[in-house]
Design an enzyme around this catalytic site. Structure first.
Site, PDB file in Angstrom:
ATOM      1  N   GLU A  48     -12.440   2.724  20.422  1.00  0.00           N
ATOM      2  CA  GLU A  48     -13.214   3.923  20.713  1.00  0.00           C
ATOM      3  C   GLU A  48     -13.876   4.465  19.462  1.00  0.00           C
ATOM      4  O   GLU A  48     -15.027   5.068  19.391  1.00  0.00           O
ATOM      5  CB  GLU A  48     -12.305   5.129  21.024  1.00  0.00           C
ATOM      6  CG  GLU A  48     -11.618   4.882  22.209  1.00  0.00           C
ATOM      7  CD  GLU A  48     -12.675   4.930  23.589  1.00  0.00           C
ATOM      8  OE1 GLU A  48     -13.807   5.292  23.557  1.00  0.00           O
ATOM      9  OE2 GLU A  48     -12.382   4.518  24.688  1.00  0.00           O
ATOM     10  N   LEU A  91     -22.479  -2.655  11.502  1.00  0.00           N
ATOM     11  CA  LEU A  91     -21.845  -1.963  12.483  1.00  0.00           C
ATOM     12  C   LEU A  91     -22.433  -0.507  12.311  1.00  0.00           C
ATOM     13  O   LEU A  91     -22.598   0.349  13.234  1.00  0.00           O
ATOM     14  CB  LEU A  91     -20.453  -1.817  12.915  1.00  0.00           C
ATOM     15  CG  LEU A  91     -20.104  -1.437  14.139  1.00  0.00           C
ATOM     16  CD1 LEU A  91     -20.774  -2.264  15.382  1.00  0.00           C
ATOM     17  CD2 LEU A  91     -18.612  -1.601  14.210  1.00  0.00           C
ATOM     18  N   TYR A 130     -12.285  13.721  21.292  1.00  0.00           N
ATOM     19  CA  TYR A 130     -12.371  12.709  22.274  1.00  0.00           C
ATOM     20  C   TYR A 130     -11.696  11.544  22.060  1.00  0.00           C
ATOM     21  O   TYR A 130     -10.951  10.992  23.001  1.00  0.00           O
ATOM     22  CB  TYR A 130     -14.022  12.033  21.817  1.00  0.00           C
ATOM     23  CG  TYR A 130     -14.128  10.873  22.437  1.00  0.00           C
ATOM     24  CD1 TYR A 130     -14.598  10.913  23.984  1.00  0.00           C
ATOM     25  CD2 TYR A 130     -14.129   9.975  21.860  1.00  0.00           C
ATOM     26  CE1 TYR A 130     -14.792   9.658  24.535  1.00  0.00           C
ATOM     27  CE2 TYR A 130     -14.552   8.450  22.460  1.00  0.00           C
ATOM     28  CZ  TYR A 130     -14.801   8.427  23.880  1.00  0.00           C
ATOM     29  OH  TYR A 130     -14.522   7.383  24.636  1.00  0.00           O
ATOM     30  N   ASP A 148     -17.230  12.714  25.905  1.00  0.00           N
ATOM     31  CA  ASP A 148     -18.456  12.160  25.042  1.00  0.00           C
ATOM     32  C   ASP A 148     -19.781  12.412  25.797  1.00  0.00           C
ATOM     33  O   ASP A 148     -19.712  13.345  26.713  1.00  0.00           O
ATOM     34  CB  ASP A 148     -18.254  10.784  24.859  1.00  0.00           C
ATOM     35  CG  ASP A 148     -18.476   9.735  26.187  1.00  0.00           C
ATOM     36  OD1 ASP A 148     -18.585  10.494  27.010  1.00  0.00           O
ATOM     37  OD2 ASP A 148     -18.714   8.546  26.131  1.00  0.00           O
ATOM     38  N   CYS A 209     -28.947   8.537  41.785  1.00  0.00           N
ATOM     39  CA  CYS A 209     -28.126   9.165  42.734  1.00  0.00           C
ATOM     40  C   CYS A 209     -28.155   8.473  43.955  1.00  0.00           C
ATOM     41  O   CYS A 209     -26.899   8.667  44.657  1.00  0.00           O
ATOM     42  CB  CYS A 209     -28.877  10.580  42.902  1.00  0.00           C
ATOM     43  SG  CYS A 209     -29.112  11.523  41.364  1.00  0.00           S
ATOM     44  N   CYS A 212     -25.037   6.555  43.895  1.00  0.00           N
ATOM     45  CA  CYS A 212     -23.800   7.141  43.143  1.00  0.00           C
ATOM     46  C   CYS A 212     -22.696   7.483  44.071  1.00  0.00           C
ATOM     47  O   CYS A 212     -22.725   8.090  44.942  1.00  0.00           O
ATOM     48  CB  CYS A 212     -24.368   8.565  42.742  1.00  0.00           C
ATOM     49  SG  CYS A 212     -22.932   9.271  41.852  1.00  0.00           S
ATOM     50  N   CYS A 218     -21.884  16.345  44.446  1.00  0.00           N
ATOM     51  CA  CYS A 218     -22.774  16.562  42.975  1.00  0.00           C
ATOM     52  C   CYS A 218     -23.497  17.869  43.486  1.00  0.00           C
ATOM     53  O   CYS A 218     -24.344  17.804  44.156  1.00  0.00           O
ATOM     54  CB  CYS A 218     -23.334  15.460  42.626  1.00  0.00           C
ATOM     55  SG  CYS A 218     -24.597  15.900  41.315  1.00  0.00           S
ATOM     56  N   SER A 304     -28.653   9.593  11.170  1.00  0.00           N
ATOM     57  CA  SER A 304     -28.646  10.612  12.090  1.00  0.00           C
ATOM     58  C   SER A 304     -29.585  11.681  11.641  1.00  0.00           C
ATOM     59  O   SER A 304     -30.016  12.502  12.336  1.00  0.00           O
ATOM     60  CB  SER A 304     -27.190  10.925  12.683  1.00  0.00           C
ATOM     61  OG  SER A 304     -26.441  11.244  11.493  1.00  0.00           O
TER      62      SER A 304
HETATM   63  S1  SF4 Z   1     -23.490  12.514  39.407  1.00  0.00           S
HETATM   64 FE1  SF4 Z   1     -25.067  13.648  40.481  1.00  0.00          FE
HETATM   65  S2  SF4 Z   1     -26.909  13.508  39.181  1.00  0.00           S
HETATM   66 FE2  SF4 Z   1     -25.237  11.969  38.545  1.00  0.00          FE
HETATM   67  S3  SF4 Z   1     -25.973  10.192  39.473  1.00  0.00           S
HETATM   68 FE3  SF4 Z   1     -24.146  11.001  40.620  1.00  0.00          FE
HETATM   69  S4  SF4 Z   1     -25.617  12.532  42.390  1.00  0.00           S
HETATM   70 FE4  SF4 Z   1     -26.915  11.971  40.845  1.00  0.00          FE
END
Ligand code: SF4
Length: 360
Positions: A48, A91, A130, A148, A209, A212, A218, A304
């Site tokens: 991590e 790294l 995190y 994160d 999406c 997804c 969502c 950064s």
């Molecule tokens: S979480 Fe929502 S915005 Fe992200 S890929 Fe899935 S449907 Fe799309």
């Protein structure tokens, strides 16, 4: 989906459906990565820390070498700082290595057991929220969330959070949501599933999406504003910093100096350098017995918050060098073989390449 941070106790049916779909997808589609084959809290902690601001493909060989060199927390705790930095060499973000080493020493001093919950992990130097969430959930199954960059983006979209995710208040909001929706059945898999979704499907630009697994849950998608979230205030432009670097050659060896620990790249070896425009080179060169000093090139390197522009100079040493320039705590002559084993940052490798000491 309702605001998840209001959820307490058992998951609502909506959150339960989200968990089932995402965990099912993760089980079927997850990438096989070395740190996913272990529950060793030390190994997960190392992975991590390495993964922060670094790509998975880059981390894999470093992770494997580091764990074979320092297989457990005690071996890391007992290592010399030079050896830890050498294993991290290339790294980047070397502060992570120093803090990991400090953390291992602290755990060793407290009996050698990595704390088994988030609160205990947060007491270890170098472990933030995190990393504590990741180790606690993945290694010990504690039902705590983590945030994160990938998870912040996924949560902002799933729940249409409009807080600025670069601000502490936005981060805290995301952390509350992450804690509230964590799947108690397998918190480690759940957190990794959220990260995996952000890395591979819910990407910063053009989220996929249609593919997804949690599209039906969502809010951002339903409202047609997936790409508008998360809200992120603009990053400050990196400031320009000029640096003069001196590659001093003695036969087939090169002069290296070790940066003091409080500096960027602290503990790493490099050709000595001085911050400032061209005239800073003269003061640096005056410390060493040198023949003619020639400028051989320029290297740029982005950190950064800073963009370093490094003028690279090369000269022959005409006698033994003993001076230690400001900002360093040791000097040494290094052969080509040494350059493969000491801790050297990527920037110093670029400088040595420009001066013809290493392959550019
Ligand atoms: S979480 Fe929502 S915005 Fe992200 S890929 Fe899935 S449907 Fe799309």
């Amino acid at each position: 989906m309702p605001m998840a941070e209001d959820a307490t106790g058992p998951a609502t049916p909506q959150v339960q459906r989200l968990q089932d779909r995402l965990l099912g997808w993760y089980e079927a589609c997850r990438r096989d990565l070395p740190w996913r084959r272990t529950r060793d809290p030390y190994a997960i902690w190392v992975s991590e820390i390495m993964l922060q601001q670094t790509r998975v493909e880059t981390v894999i060989p470093y992770y494997e070498r580091f764990l074979s060199r320092f297989p457990d927390v005690l071996s890391l705790a007992e290592a010399k700082p030079d050896d830890v930095l050498a294993a991290w060499s290339g790294l980047g973000y070397y502060r992570r290595a120093r803090l990991l080493h400090e953390g291992a020493k602290s755990v060793a001093a407290s009996g050698g057991e990595v704390p088994s919950n988030r609160e205990g992990l947060l007491d270890v130097p170098g472990i933030g929220r995190y990393t504590a969430g990741a180790v606690a959930s993945i290694a010990f199954g504690e039902p705590v969330g983590l945030v994160d960059g990938n998870v912040a983006r996924v949560l902002a979209r799933l729940f249409a959070l409009t807080d600025d995710m670069r601000k502490p208040a936005g981060q805290r909001r995301a952390e509350r949501v992450a804690d509230a929706i964590v799947a108690r059945s397998d918190p480690g898999a759940w957190n990794q599933a959220l990260m995996e979704l952000g890395a591979t499907v819910c990407t910063p630009r053009a989220p996929k999406c249609e593919a997804c697994p949690v599209a039906e849950s969502c809010r951002a998608r339903a409202e047609g504003r997936a790409e508008a979230l998360p809200v992120m205030s603009a990053k400050a432009e990196p400031t320009l910093q000029r640096v003069q670097s001196l590659v001093a050659i003695d036969g087939d060896r090169v002069l290296l100096a070790r940066r003091t620990h409080e500096r960027t790249f602290g503990g790493l070896w490099e050709p000595p350098s001085a911050d400032g425009p061209a005239k800073a080179k003269a003061a640096l060169a005056a410390l060493f017995p040198l023949g003619r000093v020639r400028k051989v090139g320029r290297v740029e390197h982005v950190l950064s918050h800073r963009r370093l522009v490094v003028d690279v100079h090369r000269a022959e040493l005409t006698a033994r060098a003993t001076a230690i320039p400001a900002g360093y705590d040791a000097v040494r002559l290094a052969s080509r073989a040494d350059l493969a084993t000491v801790g050297i940052a990527t920037l110093a490798r670029k400088v040595l390449g420009t001066a013809g000491v290493l392959e550019a």
